[in-house]
Design a protein around this motif. Sequence first.
Motif, PDB file in Angstrom:
ATOM      1  N   LYS A 228       0.858  -1.184   0.000  1.00  0.00           N
ATOM      2  CA  LYS A 228       0.000   0.000   0.000  1.00  0.00           C
ATOM      3  C   LYS A 228       0.890   1.229   0.000  1.00  0.00           C
ATOM      4  N   ILE A 229       0.595   2.164  -0.876  1.00  0.00           N
ATOM      5  CA  ILE A 229       1.407   3.368  -0.959  1.00  0.00           C
ATOM      6  C   ILE A 229       0.515   4.603  -0.936  1.00  0.00           C
ATOM      7  N   LYS A 230       1.116   5.720  -0.583  1.00  0.00           N
ATOM      8  CA  LYS A 230       0.407   6.981  -0.553  1.00  0.00           C
ATOM      9  C   LYS A 230       0.853   7.865  -1.716  1.00  0.00           C
ATOM     10  N   LYS A 231      -0.025   8.769  -2.122  1.00  0.00           N
ATOM     11  CA  LYS A 231       0.316   9.702  -3.188  1.00  0.00           C
ATOM     12  C   LYS A 231       1.599  10.442  -2.836  1.00  0.00           C
ATOM     13  N   GLY A 232       2.526  10.474  -3.787  1.00  0.00           N
ATOM     14  CA  GLY A 232       3.788  11.163  -3.573  1.00  0.00           C
ATOM     15  C   GLY A 232       4.894  10.294  -3.033  1.00  0.00           C
ATOM     16  N   ASP A 233       4.601   9.022  -2.707  1.00  0.00           N
ATOM     17  CA  ASP A 233       5.656   8.114  -2.256  1.00  0.00           C
ATOM     18  C   ASP A 233       6.647   7.850  -3.389  1.00  0.00           C
ATOM     19  N   LEU A 234       7.916   7.692  -3.036  1.00  0.00           N
ATOM     20  CA  LEU A 234       8.938   7.328  -4.013  1.00  0.00           C
ATOM     21  C   LEU A 234       8.729   5.872  -4.415  1.00  0.00           C
ATOM     22  N   ILE A 235       8.522   5.619  -5.719  1.00  0.00           N
ATOM     23  CA  ILE A 235       8.288   4.241  -6.159  1.00  0.00           C
ATOM     24  C   ILE A 235       9.455   3.683  -6.956  1.00  0.00           C
ATOM     25  N   GLY A 236      10.362   4.554  -7.409  1.00  0.00           N
ATOM     26  CA  GLY A 236      11.501   4.064  -8.162  1.00  0.00           C
ATOM     27  C   GLY A 236      12.298   5.195  -8.761  1.00  0.00           C
TER      28      GLY A 236
END
Length: 276
Positions: A228-236
């Motif tokens: 689960k991730i939040k808007k603006g999280d670093l994904i790559g």
Amino acid sequence: MKKILILLSCCFIYVFGNQEIKLVKGQAIFLEFDKKNFIELKNQNQIIPTFIHPRNKNKILAIFALPYKNPPKSTKLIAIYKNKQQEIIITALEGNYKSEQIQVAKNKIFPPKNVQDRIKKEFKEANNIYTSYTSKPLYDGTFSIPLASFITSDFGKARIFNHKISSYHSGIDFRAISGTPVYAANSGIVKIAKNRYYAGNSVVIDHGLGIYSQYYHLSKINVKNGQKIKKGDLIGLSGATGRVSGPHLHFGILVAQKQVDPLDFIKKFNALFDEI
């Protein structure tokens, strides 16, 4: 008479009664209905999912999208109420899409036999994800752009790889040197976080209600499948993996099982959160 709100290129058009709507292939629209007495929206025998308007609990929304490739010339939707039915005709337009020349490794145009099974498996895996439907919103308000940069290739361009028309561009490309941070456009659950033959290192996020965002050709993946991730999280981090001519970020949006123009969709989606 019930009122339908149609978002086309961020313009609000109030339609009364049966109506024909012109929509460019590769784009989506939001149809809005009064919640009172509304039963369902149908395309032939298929029920189109609906959901509550994020800023008006008395309204029902449905998303309709046209495919880029071979869209039906005309689609008839029927909104069913307790005491009436209403027809909505969607007519497809070609749009003003261009083409571009790209040079890539020969094996990315004509894959060797030893990777064809891999390609089929990856396609099936993605299709199984995109045909599923999370019935509740996982997003947190409006969508944002995952990387602040120039767009080097727009959605819908015919891709001429090594002088041979091979496909169309199913997203937009952002200029980015390898290692540039890429952030989640909205909150959701990671459905794909792996290396794939064409897309390279890939992240796909489920935002609920049939909306998915895609981030391709990464040099590094910072999330895991099911996370689960939040808007603006670093994904790559951006990179040059998969079928590419150089480092960049490919960003895509898939909705209602169709690839759509990401910028057009985000503008229309974000308009839902404007003050009523």
